[in-house]
Design a protein around this motif. Structure first.
Motif, PDB file in Angstrom:
ATOM      1  N   GLU A 109       0.808  -1.211   0.000  1.00 54.77           N
ATOM      2  CA  GLU A 109       0.000   0.000   0.000  1.00 54.77           C
ATOM      3  C   GLU A 109       0.848   1.271   0.000  1.00 54.77           C
ATOM      4  O   GLU A 109       0.334   2.370   0.161  1.00 54.77           O
ATOM      5  CB  GLU A 109      -0.912  -0.002   1.238  1.00 54.77           C
ATOM      6  CG  GLU A 109      -1.858  -1.190   1.295  1.00 54.77           C
ATOM      7  CD  GLU A 109      -2.676  -1.218   2.568  1.00 54.77           C
ATOM      8  OE1 GLU A 109      -2.496  -0.306   3.412  1.00 54.77           O
ATOM      9  OE2 GLU A 109      -3.493  -2.140   2.731  1.00 54.77           O
ATOM     10  N   VAL A 110       2.145   1.098  -0.220  1.00 51.36           N
ATOM     11  CA  VAL A 110       3.082   2.216  -0.110  1.00 51.36           C
ATOM     12  C   VAL A 110       3.568   2.645  -1.492  1.00 51.36           C
ATOM     13  O   VAL A 110       3.873   1.813  -2.347  1.00 51.36           O
ATOM     14  CB  VAL A 110       4.281   1.809   0.773  1.00 51.36           C
ATOM     15  CG1 VAL A 110       5.395   2.836   0.673  1.00 51.36           C
ATOM     16  CG2 VAL A 110       3.842   1.637   2.216  1.00 51.36           C
ATOM     17  N   ASP A 111       3.643   3.946  -1.721  1.00 50.83           N
ATOM     18  CA  ASP A 111       4.217   4.505  -2.951  1.00 50.83           C
ATOM     19  C   ASP A 111       5.709   4.730  -2.711  1.00 50.83           C
ATOM     20  O   ASP A 111       6.093   5.634  -1.964  1.00 50.83           O
ATOM     21  CB  ASP A 111       3.530   5.822  -3.292  1.00 50.83           C
ATOM     22  CG  ASP A 111       4.101   6.475  -4.552  1.00 50.83           C
ATOM     23  OD1 ASP A 111       5.031   5.898  -5.153  1.00 50.83           O
ATOM     24  OD2 ASP A 111       3.615   7.556  -4.927  1.00 50.83           O
ATOM     25  N   PRO A 112       6.591   3.913  -3.339  1.00 53.70           N
ATOM     26  CA  PRO A 112       8.033   4.016  -3.059  1.00 53.70           C
ATOM     27  C   PRO A 112       8.621   5.389  -3.365  1.00 53.70           C
ATOM     28  O   PRO A 112       9.587   5.806  -2.721  1.00 53.70           O
ATOM     29  CB  PRO A 112       8.645   2.949  -3.990  1.00 53.70           C
ATOM     30  CG  PRO A 112       7.526   2.036  -4.334  1.00 53.70           C
ATOM     31  CD  PRO A 112       6.290   2.871  -4.328  1.00 53.70           C
ATOM     32  N   THR A 113       8.047   6.105  -4.333  1.00 55.51           N
ATOM     33  CA  THR A 113       8.626   7.397  -4.719  1.00 55.51           C
ATOM     34  C   THR A 113       8.532   8.440  -3.604  1.00 55.51           C
ATOM     35  O   THR A 113       9.240   9.447  -3.642  1.00 55.51           O
ATOM     36  CB  THR A 113       7.935   7.950  -5.976  1.00 55.51           C
ATOM     37  OG1 THR A 113       6.543   8.163  -5.706  1.00 55.51           O
ATOM     38  CG2 THR A 113       8.050   6.967  -7.133  1.00 55.51           C
ATOM     39  N   LEU A 114       7.655   8.197  -2.612  1.00 56.57           N
ATOM     40  CA  LEU A 114       7.535   9.141  -1.505  1.00 56.57           C
ATOM     41  C   LEU A 114       8.682   9.033  -0.520  1.00 56.57           C
ATOM     42  O   LEU A 114       8.911   9.949   0.279  1.00 56.57           O
ATOM     43  CB  LEU A 114       6.212   8.915  -0.760  1.00 56.57           C
ATOM     44  CG  LEU A 114       4.925   9.147  -1.543  1.00 56.57           C
ATOM     45  CD1 LEU A 114       3.730   8.805  -0.663  1.00 56.57           C
ATOM     46  CD2 LEU A 114       4.840  10.575  -2.051  1.00 56.57           C
ATOM     47  N   PHE A 115       9.414   7.914  -0.572  1.00 55.81           N
ATOM     48  CA  PHE A 115      10.398   7.645   0.479  1.00 55.81           C
ATOM     49  C   PHE A 115      11.838   7.559  -0.015  1.00 55.81           C
ATOM     50  O   PHE A 115      12.767   7.634   0.779  1.00 55.81           O
ATOM     51  CB  PHE A 115      10.018   6.351   1.205  1.00 55.81           C
ATOM     52  CG  PHE A 115       8.620   6.380   1.727  1.00 55.81           C
ATOM     53  CD1 PHE A 115       8.311   7.091   2.868  1.00 55.81           C
ATOM     54  CD2 PHE A 115       7.591   5.751   1.052  1.00 55.81           C
ATOM     55  CE1 PHE A 115       7.016   7.166   3.340  1.00 55.81           C
ATOM     56  CE2 PHE A 115       6.293   5.800   1.512  1.00 55.81           C
ATOM     57  CZ  PHE A 115       6.002   6.510   2.661  1.00 55.81           C
ATOM     58  N   LEU A 116      12.028   7.391  -1.311  1.00 53.11           N
ATOM     59  CA  LEU A 116      13.385   7.365  -1.845  1.00 53.11           C
ATOM     60  C   LEU A 116      13.856   8.800  -2.070  1.00 53.11           C
ATOM     61  O   LEU A 116      13.164   9.592  -2.714  1.00 53.11           O
ATOM     62  CB  LEU A 116      13.429   6.588  -3.161  1.00 53.11           C
ATOM     63  CG  LEU A 116      13.249   5.074  -3.040  1.00 53.11           C
ATOM     64  CD1 LEU A 116      13.047   4.455  -4.414  1.00 53.11           C
ATOM     65  CD2 LEU A 116      14.440   4.435  -2.349  1.00 53.11           C
ATOM     66  N   PRO A 117      15.032   9.153  -1.572  1.00 56.23           N
ATOM     67  CA  PRO A 117      15.537  10.516  -1.779  1.00 56.23           C
ATOM     68  C   PRO A 117      15.821  10.793  -3.248  1.00 56.23           C
ATOM     69  O   PRO A 117      16.218   9.898  -3.999  1.00 56.23           O
ATOM     70  CB  PRO A 117      16.831  10.535  -0.951  1.00 56.23           C
ATOM     71  CG  PRO A 117      17.248   9.099  -0.854  1.00 56.23           C
ATOM     72  CD  PRO A 117      15.979   8.302  -0.821  1.00 56.23           C
ATOM     73  N   THR A 118      15.595  12.014  -3.655  1.00 57.23           N
ATOM     74  CA  THR A 118      15.847  12.422  -5.037  1.00 57.23           C
ATOM     75  C   THR A 118      16.879  13.539  -5.067  1.00 57.23           C
ATOM     76  O   THR A 118      17.034  14.288  -4.107  1.00 57.23           O
ATOM     77  CB  THR A 118      14.551  12.904  -5.717  1.00 57.23           C
ATOM     78  OG1 THR A 118      13.979  13.957  -4.923  1.00 57.23           O
ATOM     79  CG2 THR A 118      13.543  11.774  -5.829  1.00 57.23           C
ATOM     80  N   GLY A 119      17.562  13.656  -6.183  1.00 57.67           N
ATOM     81  CA  GLY A 119      18.614  14.651  -6.317  1.00 57.67           C
ATOM     82  C   GLY A 119      18.068  16.042  -6.580  1.00 57.67           C
ATOM     83  O   GLY A 119      16.901  16.219  -6.940  1.00 57.67           O
ATOM     84  N   PRO A 120      18.925  17.061  -6.439  1.00 54.22           N
ATOM     85  CA  PRO A 120      18.488  18.446  -6.615  1.00 54.22           C
ATOM     86  C   PRO A 120      18.372  18.886  -8.069  1.00 54.22           C
ATOM     87  O   PRO A 120      17.780  19.922  -8.357  1.00 54.22           O
ATOM     88  CB  PRO A 120      19.588  19.237  -5.898  1.00 54.22           C
ATOM     89  CG  PRO A 120      20.817  18.378  -6.036  1.00 54.22           C
ATOM     90  CD  PRO A 120      20.324  16.961  -5.977  1.00 54.22           C
ATOM     91  N   GLN A 121      18.943  18.113  -9.002  1.00 54.61           N
ATOM     92  CA  GLN A 121      18.965  18.536 -10.394  1.00 54.61           C
ATOM     93  C   GLN A 121      17.978  17.726 -11.232  1.00 54.61           C
ATOM     94  O   GLN A 121      17.692  16.558 -10.948  1.00 54.61           O
ATOM     95  CB  GLN A 121      20.377  18.374 -10.972  1.00 54.61           C
ATOM     96  CG  GLN A 121      21.430  19.193 -10.247  1.00 54.61           C
ATOM     97  CD  GLN A 121      22.767  19.162 -10.945  1.00 54.61           C
ATOM     98  OE1 GLN A 121      22.860  19.350 -12.161  1.00 54.61           O
ATOM     99  NE2 GLN A 121      23.832  18.912 -10.191  1.00 54.61           N
TER     100      GLN A 121
END
Length: 367
Positions: A109-121
């Motif tokens: 029930e979890v959206d992985p994109t909410l928890f993986l860190p993303t870069g600034p660019q």
């Protein structure tokens, strides 16, 4: 678990998703986070408490559970996604969460994109720079090799998503592409300063030096090593990948293949830092130092950014560098004593130089 405190108040907050970067002091909220670490400890009076590090794609924060710590400790593990009921408080100059209730969520029930860190660019802008740098290579054999990768749709998608590390540097989605572009641009400038360097060979090696990380890391919900990453490592995986491409190119010069593979296999510089071979050409030395410099600048920059809220002029003691790091003395910044649990005598080497820093890479499984 029963929710502590005012049930109606907390229930009203459940639908308001809050990200770590948005949290404000004294705010009460309910939101979900990825558990990065947890430790069960005891207060001075002997009562158990839980220290938790929580994260989402906007950052990380510390949390504490003071009540029912032993009970909650059994309900979730590191790398679980949990829903927390908490108040934001300030402690020793930093925001942290006072958690009253916590529950594990079903991974389905979890959206992985909410928890993986993303870069600034922006990754699409980075990819355009990546392609432009590849086009600068004039050697026809190296250009054919690069086009073999750039025309591979799977390679393109992986490069846009993969992290460059689990925790040390560029440890976020798109981090590998950001690091690769940065190292390649840096070496392009270094070639202007040292014209004896083989620009085509060096740019090609810079573009390909970390492609083994496409197989080294998994990043479905959290960043971790794959079995191949732990057993072989990205240096070996990367050389294998390059050699497989070269074997399919008719007429690729054997000496050029050998020197290119040497640059990739030696880019960590020293045996103790994961290099099967140490650099033995001008280009190999240049790649190693540029790679090391970019990794350290990224790690140090993010370290300083994460310490902005602390009033101290210094970061806590950094084991990986075996020293404190000076943050500067911004206008209006108050001096704060470094806490006792961070204090440590720091032996300063005599005749310390910038090259010493470059040689002091992080020990362990990642560079």
């Amino acid at each position: 678990m029963a929710i502590c405190g005012n049930f109606n108040y907390w229930t009203a907050l459940v639908e308001k998703k809050r990200f770590i970067a948005e949290l404000q002091e004294n705010e009460k909220f309910v939101s979900s986070f990825l558990v990065k670490a947890k430790t069960l400890g005891n207060t001075r009076s002997g009562n158990p408490f839980l220290r938790i590090r929580l994260g989402d794609h906007t950052g990380e924060t510390e949390g504490r559970i003071w009540e029912r710590a032993l009970e909650f400790d059994q309900d979730f593990s590191v790398n679980d996604v949990v829903r927390v009921h908490a108040r934001v408080e300030r402690y020793q100059g930093k925001l942290q969460l006072n958690i009253s209730d916590i529950e594990r969520l079903d991974p389905e029930e979890v959206d992985p994109t909410l928890f993986l860190p993303t870069g600034p660019q922006d990754v699409n802008e980075l990819w355009q720079q990546f392609e432009d740098l590849a086009k600068q290579v004039k050697n026809q054999h190296l250009q054919r090799l690069l086009q073999g990768f750039l025309s591979d749709r799977s390679f393109v998608e992986q490069m846009k998503q993969a992290p460059a590390a689990k925790s040390m540097h560029h440890a976020y989605l798109g981090g590998l592409l950001e690091h690769t572009v940065s190292v390649t641009r840096l070496l392009d400038r270094i070639c202007d300063h040292y014209p004896r360097l083989d620009r085509d060979l060096l740019l090609t090696a810079a573009i390909l030096h970390d492609i083994g990380k496409l197989e080294e890391f998994s990043y479905q919900l959290h960043l971790d090593y794959t079995d191949a990453g732990r057993l072989l490592g990205h240096v070996v995986l990367g050389v294998q990948r390059v050699r497989d491409k070269i074997d399919k190119l008719e007429g690729f010069p054997p000496t050029l293949s050998l020197t290119l593979q040497h640059l990739i296999i030696s880019h960590h510089g020293e045996y103790e830092f994961g290099a099967p071979k140490r650099p033995k050409t001008l280009e190999a030395f240049a790649l190693h130092y540029a790679d090391n410099l970019d990794a350290k600048m990224n790690h140090l920059t993010r370290l300083l950014d994460n310490e902005k809220e602390s009033p101290s002029h210094w970061t806590p003691f950094q084991q990986v560098y075996d020293r404190f790091v000076f943050k500067g003395t911004g206008e209006g910044q108050e001096v704060a004593d470094i806490q006792a649990d961070n204090s440590k005598d720091e032996p300063e080497p005599e005749n310390y130089s910038f090259l010493d820093m470059l040689d002091s890479s992080a020990k362990g499984e990642e560079h």
